[in-house]
Design a protein around this motif. Structure first.
Motif, short mmCIF file in Angstrom:
data_model
loop_
_atom_site.label_atom_id
_atom_site.label_comp_id
_atom_site.label_asym_id
_atom_site.label_seq_id
_atom_site.Cartn_x
_atom_site.Cartn_y
_atom_site.Cartn_z
N ALA A 36 -58.90 -6.07 -44.12
CA ALA A 36 -58.77 -5.07 -45.19
C ALA A 36 -57.58 -4.15 -44.93
O ALA A 36 -56.82 -3.83 -45.86
CB ALA A 36 -60.05 -4.26 -45.31
N ILE A 37 -57.41 -3.74 -43.69
CA ILE A 37 -56.30 -2.86 -43.32
C ILE A 37 -54.97 -3.55 -43.60
O ILE A 37 -54.06 -2.98 -44.18
CB ILE A 37 -56.41 -2.44 -41.84
CG1 ILE A 37 -57.73 -1.70 -41.58
CG2 ILE A 37 -55.22 -1.57 -41.44
CD1 ILE A 37 -58.10 -1.59 -40.11
N GLY A 39 -54.43 -6.02 -45.64
CA GLY A 39 -54.25 -6.21 -47.08
C GLY A 39 -53.68 -4.97 -47.74
O GLY A 39 -52.70 -5.04 -48.50
N VAL A 40 -54.26 -3.83 -47.44
CA VAL A 40 -53.79 -2.56 -48.01
C VAL A 40 -52.38 -2.24 -47.52
O VAL A 40 -51.57 -1.69 -48.26
CB VAL A 40 -54.78 -1.42 -47.65
CG1 VAL A 40 -54.20 -0.05 -48.00
CG2 VAL A 40 -56.10 -1.63 -48.36
N SER A 41 -52.08 -2.63 -46.27
CA SER A 41 -50.76 -2.37 -45.70
C SER A 41 -49.71 -3.39 -46.13
O SER A 41 -48.56 -3.30 -45.71
CB SER A 41 -50.85 -2.36 -44.17
OG SER A 41 -51.73 -1.37 -43.73
N GLN A 42 -50.14 -4.37 -46.91
CA GLN A 42 -49.23 -5.43 -47.39
C GLN A 42 -48.64 -6.25 -46.25
O GLN A 42 -47.50 -6.67 -46.29
CB GLN A 42 -48.10 -4.83 -48.27
CG GLN A 42 -48.61 -4.04 -49.47
CD GLN A 42 -49.34 -4.94 -50.46
OE1 GLN A 42 -48.76 -5.83 -51.03
NE2 GLN A 42 -50.63 -4.69 -50.65
N ASP A 43 -49.45 -6.50 -45.22
CA ASP A 43 -49.01 -7.26 -44.05
C ASP A 43 -49.64 -8.65 -44.09
O ASP A 43 -50.69 -8.90 -43.49
CB ASP A 43 -49.39 -6.50 -42.78
CG ASP A 43 -48.82 -7.12 -41.52
OD1 ASP A 43 -48.37 -8.30 -41.56
OD2 ASP A 43 -48.84 -6.44 -40.48
N ARG A 44 -48.98 -9.55 -44.79
CA ARG A 44 -49.50 -10.89 -45.04
C ARG A 44 -49.73 -11.68 -43.74
O ARG A 44 -50.77 -12.31 -43.56
CB ARG A 44 -48.54 -11.67 -45.94
CG ARG A 44 -48.96 -13.07 -46.26
CD ARG A 44 -47.94 -13.78 -47.15
NE ARG A 44 -47.57 -12.99 -48.30
CZ ARG A 44 -48.26 -12.95 -49.45
NH1 ARG A 44 -49.33 -13.67 -49.58
NH2 ARG A 44 -47.84 -12.19 -50.45
N SER A 45 -48.78 -11.67 -42.81
CA SER A 45 -48.92 -12.50 -41.61
C SER A 45 -50.05 -11.98 -40.71
O SER A 45 -50.80 -12.77 -40.13
CB SER A 45 -47.61 -12.61 -40.85
OG SER A 45 -47.17 -11.34 -40.43
N ALA A 87 -59.34 -8.49 -49.12
CA ALA A 87 -58.07 -8.20 -48.48
C ALA A 87 -56.90 -8.85 -49.23
O ALA A 87 -55.87 -8.21 -49.46
CB ALA A 87 -58.09 -8.70 -47.03
N TYR A 88 -57.08 -10.09 -49.66
CA TYR A 88 -56.01 -10.76 -50.39
C TYR A 88 -55.84 -10.18 -51.80
O TYR A 88 -54.72 -10.16 -52.33
CB TYR A 88 -56.24 -12.27 -50.44
CG TYR A 88 -55.77 -12.94 -49.16
CD1 TYR A 88 -54.41 -13.12 -48.90
CD2 TYR A 88 -56.68 -13.37 -48.20
CE1 TYR A 88 -53.97 -13.71 -47.73
CE2 TYR A 88 -56.24 -13.97 -47.03
CZ TYR A 88 -54.89 -14.13 -46.80
OH TYR A 88 -54.44 -14.72 -45.64
N LEU A 89 -56.92 -9.66 -52.39
CA LEU A 89 -56.76 -8.94 -53.67
C LEU A 89 -55.90 -7.70 -53.46
O LEU A 89 -55.01 -7.42 -54.26
CB LEU A 89 -58.13 -8.55 -54.24
CG LEU A 89 -58.89 -9.62 -54.99
CD1 LEU A 89 -60.29 -9.12 -55.34
CD2 LEU A 89 -58.14 -10.04 -56.25
N ALA A 90 -56.18 -6.95 -52.38
CA ALA A 90 -55.39 -5.75 -52.09
C ALA A 90 -53.93 -6.11 -51.83
O ALA A 90 -53.02 -5.37 -52.22
CB ALA A 90 -55.97 -5.01 -50.88
#
Length: 163
Positions: A36-37, A39-45, A87-90
């Motif tokens: 979740a963190i 996802g919100v941070s936009q850190d895909r890897s 997470a992937y939605l975020a």
């Protein structure tokens, strides 16, 4: 609270607890929460890596020896996919979110109607985000209207949860 670095630091501390090192199911919780963190941070890897770590740890847990009821009552493969879906939605990766939206319900226990309704609603969200309004409408119509009203967490009367 908008403080992903603090959230990651707190989660890292939990990773050093004895139970986390000795019980694979508990070890799976840390990276599952980190998704979740990321996802919100936009850190895909990091999100993908956290999912892989959580899934690997969960697979190491012995079937039937899945830990205390307070944990196994909610945390299983279906919940892992549900967390990944959120997470992937975020993150805005609707294709991967949709993948997890299909994987989670496939492993849900039959009596988990509320969880199935939530997963189906989130699947609708991914379909809408991809511009598939007709498909999303058809999916939304599959959510049973009675999935939540009798669940203790969402009943209309606070006292009815305890009776």
């Amino acid at each position: 609270m908008g403080r992903p670095a603090d959230a990651l630091a707190a989660n890292d501390v939990a990773g050093y607890l004895g139970i986390t090192r000795s019980d694979p199911l508990f070890a799976s919780l840390g990276p599952a929460r980190q998704m979740a963190i990321h996802g919100v941070s936009q850190d895909r890897s990091s999100l993908r890596r956290a999912f892989d770590q959580a899934q690997d740890a969960m697979e190491r847990a012995e079937p039937g020896a899945y830990g205390p009821v307070r944990l196994t009552a909610f945390y299983d493969e279906a919940e892992l996919h549900s967390l990944a879906l959120s997470a992937y939605l975020a993150l805005g990766d609707h294709s991967t979110a949709e993948y997890h939206a299909h994987q989670g319900p496939a492993t849900l226990r039959p009596y988990m109607l509320r969880s199935r309704a939530i997963a189906t609603s989130r699947l609708t969200h991914t379909q809408l985000a991809r511009g598939e309004a007709d498909t999303a409408t058809a999916t939304a119509m599959k959510v049973p209207t009675d999935a939540a009203p009798h669940h203790a967490r969402v009943s209309s009367s606070p006292r009815s949860a305890w009776t």
